[in-house]
Design an enzyme around this catalytic site. Structure first.
Site, PDB file in Angstrom:
ATOM      1  N   LYS A 160      -4.114  22.450  39.509  1.00 28.92           N
ATOM      2  CA  LYS A 160      -2.899  21.667  39.224  1.00 28.92           C
ATOM      3  C   LYS A 160      -1.964  22.425  38.295  1.00 28.92           C
ATOM      4  CE  LYS A 160      -5.476  18.102  37.964  1.00 28.92           C
ATOM      5  NZ  LYS A 160      -6.810  18.473  38.526  1.00 28.92           N
ATOM      6  N   THR A 161      -2.504  22.995  37.230  1.00 28.05           N
ATOM      7  CA  THR A 161      -1.673  23.764  36.302  1.00 28.05           C
ATOM      8  C   THR A 161      -1.120  25.013  36.974  1.00 28.05           C
ATOM      9  OG1 THR A 161      -2.976  22.967  34.416  1.00 28.05           O
ATOM     10  CG2 THR A 161      -1.636  24.947  34.074  1.00 28.05           C
ATOM     11  N   ASP A 210       0.256  17.692  31.331  1.00 33.19           N
ATOM     12  CA  ASP A 210      -1.125  17.557  31.780  1.00 33.19           C
ATOM     13  C   ASP A 210      -1.699  16.245  31.233  1.00 33.19           C
ATOM     14  OD1 ASP A 210      -3.433  18.253  33.072  1.00 33.19           O
ATOM     15  OD2 ASP A 210      -4.078  19.733  31.599  1.00 33.19           O
ATOM     16  N   ARG A 224     -12.175  27.121  39.405  1.00 32.61           N
ATOM     17  CA  ARG A 224     -12.476  27.450  38.006  1.00 32.61           C
ATOM     18  C   ARG A 224     -13.956  27.771  37.829  1.00 32.61           C
ATOM     19  NH1 ARG A 224     -10.337  23.088  34.568  1.00 32.61           N
ATOM     20  NH2 ARG A 224      -8.448  24.362  34.404  1.00 32.61           N
ATOM     21  N   THR A 252      -6.407  13.640  36.366  1.00 35.83           N
ATOM     22  CA  THR A 252      -7.677  13.465  37.063  1.00 35.83           C
ATOM     23  C   THR A 252      -7.966  11.989  37.288  1.00 35.83           C
ATOM     24  OG1 THR A 252      -8.857  13.478  34.940  1.00 35.83           O
ATOM     25  CG2 THR A 252      -8.646  15.583  36.082  1.00 35.83           C
TER      26      THR A 252
END
Length: 343
Positions: A68-69, A113, A221, A162
């Site tokens: 997302k980032t 975020d 990640r 999330t």
């Protein structure tokens, strides 16, 4: 309660930030996976360029660690604008937002975020900014409080969360683009691992990259973090080459099995099977049994276990599936786990 810090956590750990930045793609067409999301964003970018307007406000939601980032950074780069970043827990007062919004130039992107953790007063403060490019600045307090409307430059707000269900309906309605990010298939993760290995200057065979990808819980990640640990093992024990046997040996030492299950995953499923007869059992009871926060179990562990077919949510609680019994060497009850008893 202990805080999850295993190598397979999708949440960022202390040493991730700098490494993640170096491994991120530099253009949107280099972004691997999420094909539908990527295509939708490319269309939106091209349309905004042709109109000479900022991008529509966008909301990305899904499990942590899926990009997302990274997508927010790439959108700013593709549009040729500045990116300002913050997060819901950091923003406490309207004044915090005023400083961010008034410093934005036309078309700039503000990335927030964990936007679901914004205070209600800040959400309401954002509404006129998102719709009318206006903020109401309070210049006095008390019974005679006054506010002055201040125009700001048209901008794009990108939110990431999330917990999509925790966003209020008025906030969700103000995003022109709402995109859900899904877990990645192993083949996409293998491509990511191969690319990251090149950047980290370590040789990885196709089989070695595939082995890491298979155990990465569908999360880039996690894949990159496992790659870094396997790289260390390969440099010391395997002549600096990550092949399949090397990846398997390294990941076994890290207690990451062939499905990507880590120690906490195994404790959760074993507790349900051994202590509670396979379930159903309540979430809070499982959390106490394994010494973990119930919210972390629900948000971090359960989605992957459910996706892999090891866990089910039932009207009465959580239950282990026959696949979980077989994976951990337990005998499946003749009538199977009583998943829906009392429904």
């Amino acid at each position: 309660m202990v805080k999850r810090s295993e190598i397979t956590t999708p949440e960022p750990l202390g040493d991730d930030q700098g490494i993640e930045a170096s491994l991120r793609p530099s253009r949107l067409d280099e972004f691997v996976g999420q094909a539908k999301v990527r295509e939708n964003l490319q269309i939106a970018i091209e349309a905004a360029r042709q109109r000479g307007e900022p991008l529509d406000h966008a909301l990305f939601f899904g499990p942590p660690g899926l990009g997302k980032t990274t997508l927010a950074i790439l959108l700013a780069r593709e549009m040729g604008v500045n990116l300002r970043t913050s997060s819901g827990p950091v923003l406490e007062r309207p004044g915090d937002l005023v400083g961010l919004l008034t410093n934005l130039r036309k078309g700039d992107i503000l990335f927030i975020d964990e936007i679901h953790r914004l205070r209600p007063t800040l959400e309401e403060f954002l509404y006129p900014a998102m719709e009318d490019w206006r903020v109401d600045v309070r210049i006095s307090e008390g019974a005679h409080a006054e506010t002055i409307p201040m125009q700001i430059e048209p901008f794009t707000l990108i939110g990431a969360t999330t917990r999509y269900g925790l966003l209020t309906p008025p906030m969700r309605a103000r995003f022109g683009m709402v995109e859900r990010l899904h877990f990645y298939p192993p083949e996409d993760l293998a491509t990511i691992v191969t690319r990251s290995a090149t950047i980290l200057e370590i040789e990885a065979t196709a089989e070695g990259a595939a082995e890491i990808a298979r155990r990465s819980r569908g999360t880039p990640r996690v894949a990159n973090r496992l790659l870094r640990r396997v790289r260390d093992y390969a440099m010391v024990r395997a002549g600096g080459v990550i092949d399949q046997p090397t990846a398997q040996a390294a990941l076994e030492r890290l207690d990451v099995d062939e499905f990507g299950l880590d120690d906490m995953d195994k404790r959760i499923l074993s507790a349900i099977i051994e202590k509670f007869g396979g379930g159903p059992v309540g979430l809070n009871t499982v959390a106490v049994a394994v010494g973990e926060d119930a919210g972390t179990l629900e948000e971090v562990y359960e989605p992957f276990l459910i996706q892999q077919g090891f866990l089910q949510r039932t009207p009465r609680g959580r239950a282990a599936t026959p696949a979980a019994y077989k994976h951990f060497g337990f005998t499946v009850p003749k009538d199977g786990p009583n998943l829906f008893d009392g429904a």
